[in-house]
Design an enzyme around this catalytic site. Structure first.
Site, PDB file in Angstrom:
ATOM      1  N   ASP A 236      33.148  53.816  44.326  1.00 53.36           N
ATOM      2  CA  ASP A 236      32.128  54.743  43.809  1.00 53.36           C
ATOM      3  C   ASP A 236      32.346  54.950  42.308  1.00 53.36           C
ATOM      4  O   ASP A 236      32.121  56.029  41.786  1.00 53.36           O
ATOM      5  CB  ASP A 236      32.253  56.072  44.587  1.00 53.36           C
ATOM      6  CG  ASP A 236      31.111  57.032  44.332  1.00 53.36           C
ATOM      7  OD1 ASP A 236      30.034  56.568  43.927  1.00 53.36           O
ATOM      8  OD2 ASP A 236      31.288  58.246  44.551  1.00 53.36           O
TER       9      ASP A 236
ATOM     10  N   LYS B 292      25.106  52.276  40.347  1.00 59.73           N
ATOM     11  CA  LYS B 292      24.280  53.197  39.561  1.00 59.73           C
ATOM     12  C   LYS B 292      23.222  52.343  38.859  1.00 59.73           C
ATOM     13  O   LYS B 292      23.565  51.406  38.132  1.00 59.73           O
ATOM     14  CB  LYS B 292      25.119  53.951  38.525  1.00 59.73           C
ATOM     15  CG  LYS B 292      26.481  54.422  39.036  1.00 59.73           C
ATOM     16  CD  LYS B 292      26.396  55.569  40.014  1.00 59.73           C
ATOM     17  CE  LYS B 292      27.739  55.796  40.700  1.00 59.73           C
ATOM     18  NZ  LYS B 292      27.701  56.705  41.833  1.00 59.73           N
TER      19      LYS B 292
HETATM   20  C1  LIG Z   1      31.554  59.596  41.217  1.00 59.86           C
HETATM   21  S1  LIG Z   1      33.270  59.809  41.028  1.00 59.86           S
HETATM   22  C2  LIG Z   1      33.884  59.398  42.612  1.00 59.86           C
HETATM   23  C3  LIG Z   1      33.709  60.475  43.644  1.00 59.86           C
HETATM   24  C4  LIG Z   1      34.403  60.135  44.937  1.00 59.86           C
HETATM   25  N1  LIG Z   1      33.816  58.991  45.582  1.00 59.86           N
HETATM   26  C5  LIG Z   1      34.378  61.309  45.886  1.00 59.86           C
HETATM   27  O1  LIG Z   1      33.747  61.179  46.957  1.00 59.86           O
HETATM   28  O2  LIG Z   1      34.985  62.347  45.620  1.00 59.86           O
HETATM   29  C6  LIG Z   1      33.719  58.434  40.083  1.00 59.86           C
HETATM   30  C7  LIG Z   1      35.199  58.292  39.859  1.00 59.86           C
HETATM   31  O3  LIG Z   1      35.434  56.976  39.348  1.00 59.86           O
HETATM   32  C8  LIG Z   1      36.551  57.059  38.507  1.00 59.86           C
HETATM   33  N2  LIG Z   1      36.574  55.864  37.661  1.00 59.86           N
HETATM   34  C9  LIG Z   1      35.675  55.466  36.734  1.00 59.86           C
HETATM   35  N3  LIG Z   1      36.077  54.310  36.159  1.00 59.86           N
HETATM   36  C10 LIG Z   1      37.229  53.962  36.775  1.00 59.86           C
HETATM   37  C11 LIG Z   1      38.128  52.864  36.626  1.00 59.86           C
HETATM   38  N4  LIG Z   1      37.904  51.898  35.742  1.00 59.86           N
HETATM   39  N5  LIG Z   1      39.210  52.825  37.420  1.00 59.86           N
HETATM   40  C12 LIG Z   1      39.463  53.803  38.318  1.00 59.86           C
HETATM   41  N6  LIG Z   1      38.635  54.853  38.486  1.00 59.86           N
HETATM   42  C13 LIG Z   1      37.553  54.940  37.719  1.00 59.86           C
HETATM   43  C14 LIG Z   1      36.386  58.362  37.764  1.00 59.86           C
HETATM   44  O4  LIG Z   1      37.629  58.832  37.297  1.00 59.86           O
HETATM   45  C15 LIG Z   1      35.782  59.261  38.857  1.00 59.86           C
HETATM   46  O5  LIG Z   1      36.784  60.047  39.471  1.00 59.86           O
END
Ligand SMILES: C[S@@+](CC[C@H](N)C(=O)[O-])C[C@H]1O[C@@H](n2cnc3c(N)ncnc32)[C@H](O)[C@@H]1O
Length: 353
Positions: free
Chosen positions: A273, A302
């Site tokens: 996600d 997205k």
């Molecule tokens: C929409 S949130 C996820 C929510 C999660 N699925 C939940 O149900 O609680 C997106 C997450 O992706 C993480 N994220 C974005 N880019 C990332 C990367 N390159 N590696 C690891 N995590 C990443 C962000 O830190 C964020 O916590």
């Protein structure tokens, strides 16, 4: 007598009418049918005009942006306030019997005021349709169902669906309660995805799986779903995970980049996600599948506001090309879920040994 329908009604999330139309236009063209629609922005529905509506409906593939679809048998305007039932029965005279009746309205703001009316009107209409042999005496979910979609209390579209094309919930509106222990509302997205992609027995399907990875996991709504099904999960995110979830002992939190981190051993499920360019996310999912690091993935894409349909088209081609080149057999399904916003959710799984 049943007459051929010339319109297919498709319901979608308000604001996604263009994508819904682009998709049905393509699905129709692939089946030798052509049509058009005059779109009403933010209405939450598309009326696709085609002289082959019945055939197209029978051959309909799983659509991404349409939540529900059925061919329109009749449209009635000016239903009299004193007796809305009789004109409906007259219009349906000679039509096949349905196993259920759904009375609803579209999700668009302009139609919300009609929802209460539709919710109440289902009772007298059901009774009258049973009396007229248009409905079975008891609900029969395995038979075609009648739909009455009210655009206002005097304007209705009527149509008969096929159970195999019926969404998991009426109008594709997922009826799921937010589990109070879950760390984020995103959890509902993954739960809906399991229902939609794996079917009503999804929990039993999950019983045969034991390990999962969640990329972009924080605070843990998706991880929570996997943990709840008994899986041991590696949660990849630089952000903090929910403490109660970590206390289950089923989660290993790794602060790493989801685009470069790789597992030491294959896992049953990969979910993702991460908010990132959709093509980049898809490419990483394909790395996992082609490397044999997992068999099954569910991931969120997205979509950019102005090019949602084209973006998804491009990604579908990217998946077909890369897995085709690698000789991997697979099953691909995607859906703009009820709990999705500017995004769609994809289920991609290997079907080879
Ligand atoms: C929409 S949130 C996820 C929510 C999660 N699925 C939940 O149900 O609680 C997106 C997450 O992706 C993480 N994220 C974005 N880019 C990332 C990367 N390159 N590696 C690891 N995590 C990443 C962000 O830190 C964020 O916590």
């Amino acid at each position: 007598m049943e007459t051929g329908s010339t319109r297919l009604l498709l319901l979608c999330r308000p604001g996604f009418e263009k994508e819904c139309l682009a998709e049905i236009t393509e699905a129709a063209a692939e089946r030798g049918a052509y049509g058009w629609s005059r779109l009403e922005a933010d209405s939450g529905f598309v009326l696709f005009e085609t002289d082959q509506a019945d055939r197209l409906y029978s051959q309909l593939p799983q659509l991404v942006f349409a939540r529900e679809a059925w061919p329109v048998t009749a449209e009635l305007t000016d239903l009299p306030e004193k007796d809305r039932v009789s004109p409906i029965l007259d219009a349906l005279g000679g039509q096949p019997q349905g196993g259920q009746l759904f009375c609803d309205t579209s999700e668009g703001d302009a139609y919300r005021a009609t929802a209460r009316f539709a919710g109440k009107f289902v009772h007298p209409l059901r009774q009258a349709m049973r009396g007229a042999d248009l409905l079975t005496p008891k609900d029969q979910p395995n038979q075609p169902a009648w739909h009455a979609l009210f655009l206002d209390s005097s304007h209705v579209l009527l149509g008969l669906d096929k159970p195999e094309h019926r969404p998991r919930w009426p109008m594709g509106v997922a009826r799921l309660k937010f589990p109070p222990q879950a760390p984020s509302r995103s959890t509902l997205k993954l739960e809906e995805a399991f229902h939609v992609f794996l079917g009503p027995d999804w929990r039993r399907t999950m019983e045969n799986t034991h390990t999962g990875v969640d990329l972009g996991a924080a605070p843990g709504g998706w991880t929570w779903q996997l943990v709840n099904q008994g899986l041991a999960v590696q949660a990849i995110d630089n952000g903090p995970m929910d403490e109660d979830l970590m206390a289950t002992g089923q989660v290993e939190h790794l602060r790493a980049d989801g685009f470069t981190w790789a597992p030491d051993y294959p896992v049953d499920w990969l979910v993702c996600d991460m908010v990132e360019q959709p093509a980049r996310v898809a490419e990483r999912m394909l790395d996992w599948l082609t490397n044999g690091w997992t068999r099954s993935t569910i991931f969120n894409l997205k979509l950019p506001m102005k090019k949602r349909w084209q973006t998804w088209q491009g990604i579908r081609e990217q998946i077909d090309r890369r897995l085709g080149d690698a000789g991997v057999r697979y099953h691909l399904a995607a859906k703009h879920l009820y709990f999705d916003r500017e995004e769609i959710t994809v289920y991609l799984t290997r079907t080879d040994a």
